[in-house]
Structures are given as structure tokens and as C-alpha cells.
Write a protein that holds these residues in place. Structure first.
Motif, PDB file in Angstrom:
ATOM      1  N   VAL A   1       0.945  -1.364  -0.036  1.00 46.35           N
ATOM      2  CA  VAL A   1       0.069   0.115   0.011  1.00 46.35           C
ATOM      3  C   VAL A   1       0.897   1.091   0.019  1.00 46.35           C
ATOM      4  N   ARG A   2       0.396   2.082  -0.959  1.00 52.13           N
ATOM      5  CA  ARG A   2       1.399   3.387  -0.977  1.00 52.13           C
ATOM      6  C   ARG A   2       1.318   4.191   0.452  1.00 52.13           C
ATOM      7  N   THR A   3       2.364   4.488   0.849  1.00 48.82           N
ATOM      8  CA  THR A   3       2.877   5.192   1.924  1.00 48.82           C
ATOM      9  C   THR A   3       4.052   6.100   1.789  1.00 48.82           C
TER      10      THR A   3
ATOM     11  N   ASP B   1      -5.876   6.253   8.814  1.00 44.40           N
ATOM     12  CA  ASP B   1      -5.603   7.597   8.130  1.00 44.40           C
ATOM     13  C   ASP B   1      -5.088   7.840   6.958  1.00 44.40           C
ATOM     14  N   PHE B   2      -5.335   8.571   5.871  1.00 49.61           N
ATOM     15  CA  PHE B   2      -4.812   8.556   4.666  1.00 49.61           C
ATOM     16  C   PHE B   2      -4.420  10.097   4.467  1.00 49.61           C
ATOM     17  N   LEU B   3      -3.828  10.381   3.239  1.00 55.50           N
ATOM     18  CA  LEU B   3      -3.636  11.715   2.569  1.00 55.50           C
ATOM     19  C   LEU B   3      -3.771  11.621   1.079  1.00 55.50           C
ATOM     20  N   TRP B   4      -4.503  12.533   0.481  1.00 53.70           N
ATOM     21  CA  TRP B   4      -4.706  12.478  -0.822  1.00 53.70           C
ATOM     22  C   TRP B   4      -3.997  13.678  -1.428  1.00 53.70           C
TER      23      TRP B   4
ATOM     24  N   ALA C   1      -1.246   6.087   2.672  1.00 58.81           N
ATOM     25  CA  ALA C   1      -1.646   5.514   4.004  1.00 58.81           C
ATOM     26  C   ALA C   1      -0.750   5.792   4.948  1.00 58.81           C
ATOM     27  N   ILE C   2      -1.123   6.533   6.082  1.00 55.95           N
ATOM     28  CA  ILE C   2      -0.557   7.273   7.014  1.00 55.95           C
ATOM     29  C   ILE C   2      -0.242   6.656   8.363  1.00 55.95           C
ATOM     30  N   GLU C   3      -1.207   6.044   9.109  1.00 55.33           N
ATOM     31  CA  GLU C   3      -1.254   5.431  10.078  1.00 55.33           C
ATOM     32  C   GLU C   3      -2.610   4.668  10.572  1.00 55.33           C
TER      33      GLU C   3
END
Length: 386
Positions: free
Chosen positions: A82-84, A243-246, A260-262
Motif C-alpha cells: 500500500v502506498r505510504t 488515516d490517509f492523505l490525498w 496510507a499514514i497510520e
């Protein structure tokens, strides 16, 4: 209802464990009834309380307690491809961080995020800009900015030595901060409860909107379920949020990316507005569309955790409710719209309240919040008028 005196240094569970009269009272209230605990988060104190009363609880089992650290989340993301954001591992002191900076370890990054490994809710995050060289450890120390003003750098360093800090690359071009709330049942089945757009200031959580933007809503839900199933395989249970960022695209373009952040294995600030809205409106969650719907009509909400005014120091919680009722903002079970508030017990001390505005569309939910901010900006004249 059982009132427990809670010293500031103890968790609520620890305070109850230390209160024999309270334990006896709770035992008598449970006599002949089925019961269990629905904790905000599960740690050693909560597990001890559950065992002391021989009651089940919803949440992480003892063997998984503390498994939602920043480093564990990063491991799961990488394991699932998963992209992180890229990271450099966990550091326990600024000296080692300075040595790596001097050796060029971070040469591809412009800004680093330092995240205390076990902190929650945006606490314990610092930033380090790498635009200049740091000839000494102290020069690096002076360049670090801790996101929240009530956490000092020295306190951050103390906690860094205890729990470590995950160091990762800071992302730019952040458009949104979506999240997904999941539930893992006793059998390990994973369900998507909701997606949200979190409203943040730096790393500080201010509120949320439900549901998340349709541009990435389905991707957030789908990716969250992939992560949730791995968590379930590792033994996690209860409410789990990711939690994610876009970044990149604010519209329907192909250049938008989800990061994906945490992972948080606990209830969070998106939990209560979601369940309040479902309970009050009677809405059901449509997993295919990612919306709440009741009687063929969509239910949305906006939650704000920091509706503030210096004038709140001069009025009581009951007066706040009176203001809301007089302004016509109070939640109406017939229209299934309006405002409900929380944190009223500390309104005078902290001069703030929490608010959830439920409506049929986001424009109306935002309007409810603005109207509430207007009336608490001058509560004296509003109270006189009422």
C-alpha cells in the motif's frame, strides 16, 4: 450511572480499580444482568478492569495491546504494498538523527516528519526542514518545530528516548486527509463503517465531514478493507481506523494519489458523530455508495471539536443549550437535521464546545456550524433576546 472520581494521573479504568466502593457499586448494578465494557481505547488498565470483574470487552485483545504504533502501521502498509510515504525507521535520540543527516541519509527529502511511535490524535509530531546543513546536533535541534504548542521540544525528546520516533518524508501538495473507520468482529470479519474527510490544521484535528469526497471515497474504503483484513489476521479486534492523505489532484484527474499514514486501534474523534447520526436519524449505511440513508434521503454531518469563544467562560452548559434552542439550531427528530453538542461540562474552563451538525447536504451542515459560531460570539445579547 456510576460516578468515578478520577485523579489526573490515572486513567478512568485505573481510578475505578483503585476505588473499592465504586467496584462494589458497579458489581451490584450488574447483578443479574449481562454486561461488558466498550472502552475508548484498550490498554493494561482496561484489560485489568475487565479481568477484575470477569466481563468481556470490545477492542484489542491483551496480546495485541499497543500493536498500532506508527512503526507497526508502516510495516503493515509495506507488507501489503500500500502506498505510504518513504521512511527512515525509528530513532531514539537527536544525536543519531543528526549523524544520519550529516551522512546524507535524508538527501532526497526536503522536510522530515518525526512521529512519536505511540502517540495519538496528532500529538507528538515534529517537523525538520532540510534546506540547510546542520554543523552540530544543537543546530539540528533548533531547526525542529513541534506541531502542537503545548508539547515542548524537551518533552518531545524525553518521549523520543522512551518510545522512539518514526522518521518519514513530509508530503507536499496535500489536498485532503481522508480516513476510514472499520469494525473487526470476534470472528475476524471486517466491515467498513464510514469514510470521512478530516479537517486538520497542520497535524491538529479540528473536525470531520461525512462522507469522504466521492473522488477517492471508494478507494479509501477498498484500501481500508485490505489493511483491516491484515490487522484482523494479526488478531486485532474492535474499531480500527486508517488515516490517509490525498495528494496531487483536487478533482477527477488521474494524478491524484492516496497515501496510507497510520492505523489507530481505538475509537477516535470521528466515532461519536458517526454513531450519534446513525442513532438519532435511524439511517443505515450503504456500503456500495459509502453513504448514510434514511427514508430515501441522504444524511451527512460535519463535526467540529473546537468551536470556541472567550464569552463561553461566562455561561453554563444549560445556557448553551438554551441559545441553540432559541436560534432554531437544535436537532429536530422530525426533520432529522440540526445541531447537537458535547463537552458541555468543561465549557467554562476551556471556553470551547464540540458540535455535530446533521443535515441532508454539506452546505446545510456548514451553515449550522456558522450559525452556532455566530451566536456564541455574542451570547449575552442572544440570551437577552431569548
Amino acid at each position: 450511572m456510576l460516578k468515578v472520581e478520577q485523579p489526573p494521573e490515572l486513567s478512568l479504568s485505573a481510578a475505578l480499580l483503585a476505588d473499592k466502593r465504586g467496584l462494589d457499586r458497579l458489581t451490584s448494578l450488574l447483578d443479574g444482568r449481562c454486561g461488558g465494557f466498550d472502552f475508548w481505547t484498550v490498554g493494561e488498565d482496561e484489560i485489568a478492569l475487565s479481568r477484575a470483574l470477569d466481563l468481556p470487552y470490545i477492542g484489542m485483545p491483551a496480546e495485541c495491546s499497543g500493536a498500532d504504533s506508527k512503526a507497526d502501521a508502516k510495516r503493515i502498509f509495506k507488507q501489503l504494498d500500500v502506498r505510504t510515504p518513504s521512511d527512515f525507521g525509528v530513532f531514539f535520540d537527536l544525536l543519531s538523527l543528526w549523524k544520519h543527516a550529516s551522512a546524507g541519509t535524508f538527501s532526497q527529502a526536503r522536510t522530515l516528519l518525526l512521529k512519536l511511535n505511540n502517540e495519538e490524535g496528532g500529538n507528538g509530531i515534529a517537523r525538520l526542514r532540510l534546506e540547510v546543513d546542520f554543523p552540530t546536533e544543537d543546530a539540528l535541534r533548533q531547526a525542529i518545530v513541534v506541531d502542537k504548542s503545548y508539547i515542548t521540544l524537551s518533552e518531545f525528546e524525553e518521549q523520543m528516548a522512551v518510545q522512539g520516533a518514526l522518521v518519514e518524508t513530509f508530503l507536499t501538495e496535500i489536498v485532503a486527509s481522508p480516513s476510514v473507520m472499520l469494525f473487526i468482529d470476534d470472528e475476524g470479519d471486517v466491515f467498513c463503517l464510514a469514510t470521512h474527510d478530516q479537517i486538520l490544521h497542520n497535524s491538529m484535528y479540528l473536525g470531520c465531514r461525512f462522507p469522504a469526497d466521492p473522488t477517492y471515497r471508494e478507494l479509501v474504503s477498498r484500501t481500508g478493507l485490505i489493511i483491516g483484513r491484515e490487522c484482523a489476521r494479526e488478531g486485532w479486534r474492535g474499531i480500527v481506523s486508517v488515516d490517509f492523505l490525498w495528494t496531487g489532484s483536487g478533482g477527477d484527474g488521474d494524478d491524484g494519489k492516496l497515501w496510507a499514514i497510520e492505523i489507530n486501534a481505538r475509537k477516535g474523534a470521528t466515532t461519536h458523530p458517526y454513531f450519534w447520526t446513525r442513532t438519532l436519524t435511524g439511517a443505515s449505511y450503504d456500503a456500495d455508495r459509502g453513504i448514510l440513508e434514511v427514508n430515501g434521503r441522504q444524511a451527512v454531518y460535519r463535526s467540529a471539536e473546537y468551536v470556541t469563544s472567550p464569552h463561553l467562560a461566562d455561561i453554563s452548559g444549560s445556557q448553551v443549550l438554551r441559545l441553540i434552542r432559541h436560534a432554531g439550531l437544535e436537532y429536530d427528530p422530525d426533520t432529522k437535521e440540526g445541531v447537537l453538542v458535547h463537552m458541555l461540562s468543561c465549557v467554562q474552563r476551556h471556553r470551547k464546545i464540540g458540535v455535530t451538525a446533521i443535515a441532508g447536504n454539506h452546505d446545510d451542515a456548514d451553515r449550522y456550524i456558522r450559525d452556532l459560531e455566530r451566536i456564541i460570539a455574542d451570547p449575552a445579547s442572544e440570551l437577552c433576546a431569548s
